[in-house]
Structure formats: C-alpha cells, structure tokens
Enzyme design. Structure first.
Site, mmCIF file in Angstrom:
data_model
loop_
_atom_site.group_PDB
_atom_site.id
_atom_site.type_symbol
_atom_site.label_atom_id
_atom_site.label_comp_id
_atom_site.label_asym_id
_atom_site.label_seq_id
_atom_site.Cartn_x
_atom_site.Cartn_y
_atom_site.Cartn_z
ATOM 1 N N ASP A 164 -6.496 -2.217 2.938
ATOM 2 C CA ASP A 164 -6.908 -1.084 3.757
ATOM 3 C C ASP A 164 -7.327 -1.639 5.112
ATOM 4 O OD1 ASP A 164 -7.535 1.572 4.417
ATOM 5 O OD2 ASP A 164 -9.608 1.333 3.774
ATOM 6 N N ASP A 184 -8.593 -0.401 9.008
ATOM 7 C CA ASP A 184 -9.086 0.719 9.809
ATOM 8 C C ASP A 184 -9.521 0.240 11.179
ATOM 9 O OD1 ASP A 184 -9.080 3.035 7.975
ATOM 10 O OD2 ASP A 184 -10.510 1.841 6.829
ATOM 11 N N ARG A 216 -6.837 0.215 -3.833
ATOM 12 C CA ARG A 216 -5.786 -0.130 -2.885
ATOM 13 C C ARG A 216 -5.638 -1.634 -2.740
ATOM 14 N NH1 ARG A 216 -8.122 3.568 1.426
ATOM 15 N NH2 ARG A 216 -8.198 4.713 -0.492
ATOM 16 N N ARG A 275 0.865 -1.187 0.000
ATOM 17 C CA ARG A 275 0.000 0.000 0.000
ATOM 18 C C ARG A 275 0.891 1.222 0.000
ATOM 19 N NH1 ARG A 275 -5.080 1.910 2.927
ATOM 20 N NH2 ARG A 275 -5.225 4.004 2.074
#
Length: 176
Positions: free
Chosen positions: A97, A99, A94, A85
């Site tokens: 990812d 989070d 991407r 990334r």
C-alpha cells in the site's frame, strides 16, 4: 535538481511485507523523475478499520519528484499492481500500500487524490514512522511530532531500523 519533496506512507501485511516494501521503494527510487530522500524505520502496527487480519509493517519515506501529484499517484498505483495488489476490501489485507501523505506544493484536491491525506493525522501507523523523518511537517494544523506523541500507539512496535529497505536485506538492527 530542485524538485519538490513528497512524504509517502508505505505498508503491507500479506506475503513477505518487508521485501515487498523494499521492492516498492526500489522501484520508486529507480524512476527517472523520482529521487529517494529518506526512509523511516519499519514498524509493526495493528490493522486499522478492519481488525480481523494480520498485523501490518508500516513506514514512511520522503522523495523528491518532478511529477505532479496525479502523475506520482499513477506511478505508485502501477508499482502496487506490479507487486500483485488487486482491488479488494476497504482497509483489508494487502501485499503493498502506497499513499501520498503530503507534499511541498501544499494542498491538492482532486476526485482521485487529496493531499495532505485527509486522515493521516489520526493514524499511528502513519504518524509514528513519519515523525522519524519529518517531525516538523504540519498536518491538520499541528506538527507531526506532536500528533505522533498524542495518538494512541497501542500495538505499535519498532520492527527494524536503518537500511531495512536495502536490497541486501540488511535490517540494520532491531527485529521483532
């Protein structure tokens, strides 16, 4: 080991998203201060924000960790870099990812990180998988299950259930 629980979102839409996501989960689980608790099914979801890109694969997971939120964020960003990334277009394509969506420690507000994630309660690609593992978790004043039931799910479909994240590549079921 009585570490607090974190709920994470995970997704990808370029390269081999399922394998990259499984590798990221393995790297998280292999960290000394992280223990994998649960992984949601895998969902195929339309891109959000920037729509002229491939569909994503998204899921959610819960971990327990001895780390504070910023320490965990640094580990997650390191994993993203390890999986190629690179900084790019906001909401763009991407290879991975990660989070932090929420944690048992409550709210956390820092210039680098806000927990709960400030927009998680608005996004089907977060709420649908998260409701599979944390239906009673509260975001923005409502249970995740209620939020997931009321959000627009257009284009969201189940891609794999049970064990999809295992290194063996066993999807455990449904494929799309």
């Amino acid at each position: 080991m009585n570490w607090p629980i974190y709920w994470l979102g995970i997704g990808a839409n370029i390269g081999d998203p399922k394998s990259q996501m499984a590798e990221a989960i393995g790297l998280l689980d292999g960290h000394d201060a992280i223990s994998l608790v649960d992984v949601a099914p895998l969902y195929k979801t339309p891109p959000w924000g920037k729509t002229d890109q491939p569909f994503f694969l998204n899921s959610a997971l819960s971990i327990s960790s001895a780390m504070e939120p910023l320490e965990l964020l640094d580990v997650m960003k390191s994993i993203e870099r390890d999986l190629d990334r690179r900084p790019g277009e906001r909401w763009g394509p991407r290879p991975i990812d990660l989070d932090i969506l929420a944690w048992e420690g409550g709210a956390f507000d820092h210039e680098r990180l806000q927990v709960p994630h400030p927009r998680a309660h608005e996004r089907a690609f977060v709420l649908v998988p998260l409701s599979d593992i944390a239906p009673r978790l509260v975001l923005a004043g409502s249970a995740v299950a209620a939020l997931a039931a009321s959000v627009d799910r257009t284009g969201v479909s189940l891609a794999a259930i049970g064990g999809w994240h295992q290194p063996s590549g066993n999807s455990g079921g449904v494929q799309s």
